[in-house]
Design a protein around this motif. Structure first.
Motif, mmCIF file in Angstrom:
data_model
loop_
_atom_site.group_PDB
_atom_site.id
_atom_site.type_symbol
_atom_site.label_atom_id
_atom_site.label_comp_id
_atom_site.label_asym_id
_atom_site.label_seq_id
_atom_site.Cartn_x
_atom_site.Cartn_y
_atom_site.Cartn_z
ATOM 1 N N LEU A 34 1.034 -0.905 0.138
ATOM 2 C CA LEU A 34 0.095 -0.006 0.229
ATOM 3 C C LEU A 34 0.913 1.086 -0.050
ATOM 4 O O LEU A 34 1.486 1.803 0.740
ATOM 5 C CB LEU A 34 -0.841 0.083 1.307
ATOM 6 N N PHE A 35 0.776 2.292 -1.260
ATOM 7 C CA PHE A 35 1.685 3.208 -0.766
ATOM 8 C C PHE A 35 1.240 4.819 -1.209
ATOM 9 O O PHE A 35 0.165 4.700 -2.537
ATOM 10 C CB PHE A 35 2.178 3.207 -2.537
ATOM 11 N N GLY A 36 1.456 5.624 -0.900
ATOM 12 C CA GLY A 36 0.503 6.951 -1.407
ATOM 13 C C GLY A 36 1.668 8.250 -0.076
ATOM 14 O O GLY A 36 2.060 7.641 0.417
ATOM 15 N N LYS A 42 -3.552 4.311 4.907
ATOM 16 C CA LYS A 42 -3.151 3.344 4.589
ATOM 17 C C LYS A 42 -2.841 2.543 5.074
ATOM 18 O O LYS A 42 -2.921 1.195 5.901
ATOM 19 C CB LYS A 42 -1.610 3.573 3.620
ATOM 20 N N THR A 43 -2.344 3.376 6.196
ATOM 21 C CA THR A 43 -2.489 2.592 8.116
ATOM 22 C C THR A 43 -4.161 2.161 8.285
ATOM 23 O O THR A 43 -3.892 1.105 9.547
ATOM 24 C CB THR A 43 -1.791 3.856 9.119
ATOM 25 N N LEU A 46 -5.515 -0.605 6.799
ATOM 26 C CA LEU A 46 -4.163 -1.773 7.787
ATOM 27 C C LEU A 46 -4.363 -2.620 8.963
ATOM 28 O O LEU A 46 -5.236 -2.935 9.320
ATOM 29 C CB LEU A 46 -2.324 -1.376 7.901
ATOM 30 N N ASP A 160 3.286 -2.310 8.627
ATOM 31 C CA ASP A 160 3.621 -0.441 8.948
ATOM 32 C C ASP A 160 4.447 0.399 8.871
ATOM 33 O O ASP A 160 4.840 0.363 10.240
ATOM 34 C CB ASP A 160 2.016 0.423 9.688
ATOM 35 N N GLU A 161 5.100 0.786 7.711
ATOM 36 C CA GLU A 161 6.518 1.349 7.483
ATOM 37 C C GLU A 161 7.400 1.021 9.047
ATOM 38 O O GLU A 161 8.130 1.363 9.227
ATOM 39 C CB GLU A 161 6.403 2.832 7.506
ATOM 40 N N VAL A 192 3.001 -1.983 3.969
ATOM 41 C CA VAL A 192 2.430 -0.163 4.187
ATOM 42 C C VAL A 192 3.899 0.660 3.971
ATOM 43 O O VAL A 192 4.439 0.559 4.279
ATOM 44 C CB VAL A 192 1.615 0.304 5.221
ATOM 45 N N HIS A 194 5.912 5.221 2.063
ATOM 46 C CA HIS A 194 5.793 6.157 1.613
ATOM 47 C C HIS A 194 7.116 6.336 0.596
ATOM 48 O O HIS A 194 7.553 7.242 0.293
ATOM 49 C CB HIS A 194 5.033 7.337 2.584
ATOM 50 N N LEU A 209 -2.640 5.065 -2.891
ATOM 51 C CA LEU A 209 -3.627 5.450 -2.488
ATOM 52 C C LEU A 209 -3.646 6.858 -2.073
ATOM 53 O O LEU A 209 -2.326 7.684 -2.050
ATOM 54 C CB LEU A 209 -4.175 4.517 -0.614
ATOM 55 N N ILE A 214 -8.604 4.161 -4.112
ATOM 56 C CA ILE A 214 -7.163 3.458 -4.457
ATOM 57 C C ILE A 214 -7.262 3.977 -5.891
ATOM 58 O O ILE A 214 -8.106 4.295 -6.991
ATOM 59 C CB ILE A 214 -7.286 2.280 -5.116
#
Length: 379
Positions: A34-36, A42-43, A46, A160-161, A192, A194, A209, A214
């Motif tokens: 999940l990128f953006g 994104k979080t 998740l 998450d990152e 996730v 960025h 996202l 999306i």
């Protein structure tokens, strides 16, 4: 491991819509990113899969089963949080071992020791096992949180990152380890980030996202070479893609382009002409990556655009030069030995074979040369 399905998920926080009618499917054993940008949702997405957030609308399915009303502890997911969420009173060893000592997923101590040894060696924190979280750096805490996630054998890993606070060398190493982990244990992973480099190097597929929606789902190659709009195009690549306003004209049955406020004709590749003509717009944007623009400090010919050096940034293996053409600024990727003075005259020429074309008004992707090569679909 399990297939993950999200069907028309909507999540609100008061009047703020964090997720708006989001639907996607993550296949079994897939590494899905999940990128953006920050605040894209994104979080929240998740956490919705994990059960930490409950959607106002839509279904969450894990392994074909609807889990909307299943408690997080019963979903058998393993999650690493961006803010670590470590137990401050437990040692590194006990933090990592804690999922395997829970009532639902209890293992014997011999199994726990082997699992902790394996992940701490991979994370390079096996010398920190007796320390408490307060005695660790942020990067070490993040590795502990990641290790606690990886000792499990869940339906899905949610990350998450997890590499955000690591130094560059360790981050590069851990990217390889995560990909190897996913391959070797056949895990379904939703990740996730960025950081576009992380997304492109790790993902089987990427979902971009923005503002809770999306925008595009596809492979790293599709995102880079055939982005669905200018927003996606600008997220992938360093320097950021140049989006240059241009006017499309036809004369004597020949289609040509004018840009940068200079009287120089550019001709699109043959296989793009039909789609450009069908777009029916005079104003378009031409997307050019930094390495698709040639430059020279002496004018090679009349078909080169003139500009001046606005900035010259050496960044190790390359130099990013920004050229001011008067009409707009254009970023180029140059060899690492390129030396240029500010305001020095420079001439540039785009490689139209790799140009991307977008609608000037809607910002949507129109076409590019040899599109089938990057999408597997016929133009």
């Amino acid at each position: 491991m399990a297939k993950i399905e999200l069907c028309n998920i909507t999540k609100k926080f008061g009047d703020v819509v964090a997720l708006s009618d989001v639907s996607l499917t993550v296949e079994d054993n897939e590494f899905f990113v999940l990128f953006g940008p920050a605040g894209a949702g994104k979080t929240t997405l998740l956490k919705t899969i994990a059960g930490a957030e409950f959607p106002e609308k839509g279904l969450v399915k894990i392994g074909g089963q609807i889990v909307n009303h299943v408690e997080p502890k019963d979903r058998n997911v393993s999650m690493v949080f961006e803010n670590y969420a470590l137990y401050p009173n437990l040692s590194v060893y006990d933090n990592i071992a804690s999922p395997m000592r829970s009532r639902l997923y209890r293992k014997d101590e011999a199994y726990i020791k082997d699992a902790v040894d394996r992940v701490t060696k991979m994370m390079k924190i096996n010398h920190l096992l007796d320390r408490k979280p307060s005695q660790l750096s942020n990067g070490q805490r993040q590795r502990v949180a990641l290790g606690r996630c990886l000792v499990r054998d869940p339906n899905v890993f949610l990350m998450d990152e997890p590499l955000a606070h690591l130094d560059a060398k360790l981050r590069h190493f851990m990217r390889g380890e995560l990909k190897e982990m996913q391959t070797s244990i056949n895990s379904t992973t939703i990740y996730v980030t960025h950081d576009y480099m992380e997304a492109m190097s790790l993902a089987d597929r990427i979902a971009v996202l923005n503002k809770g929606k999306i925008v595009q789902i596809g492979t790293a190659q599709e995102m880079y070479y055939t982005p669905c709009n200018e927003f996606v195009a600008s997220l992938f690549g360093e320097p950021e893609i140049n989006l240059i306003p241009a006017v499309m004209k036809t004369e004597g049955g020949t289609l040509y382009l004018r840009m940068l406020g200079q009287e120089i004709d550019l001709y699109p590749e043959e296989d793009t002409i039909d789609e450009l003509t069908a777009a029916g717009t005079g104003d378009i944007h031409i997307g050019l990556r930094g390495n698709d623009i040639r430059f020279a400090f002496e004018k090679p010919g009349d078909d080169w655009f003139e500009g001046t050096v606005y900035a010259n940034e050496p960044i190790g293996n390359k130099v990013i030069m920004t050229v001011d053409t008067g009409d707009c600024k254009v970023a180029l990727t140059c060899p690492n030995d390129t030396v240029a003075k500010l305001d020095q005259k420079v001439y540039i020429r785009p490689n139209m074979k790799n140009a991307l074309y977008f609608h000037g008004a809607t910002k949507e992707f129109i076409t590019r040369n040899n599109k089938a090569r990057y999408t597997g679909k016929k133009n």
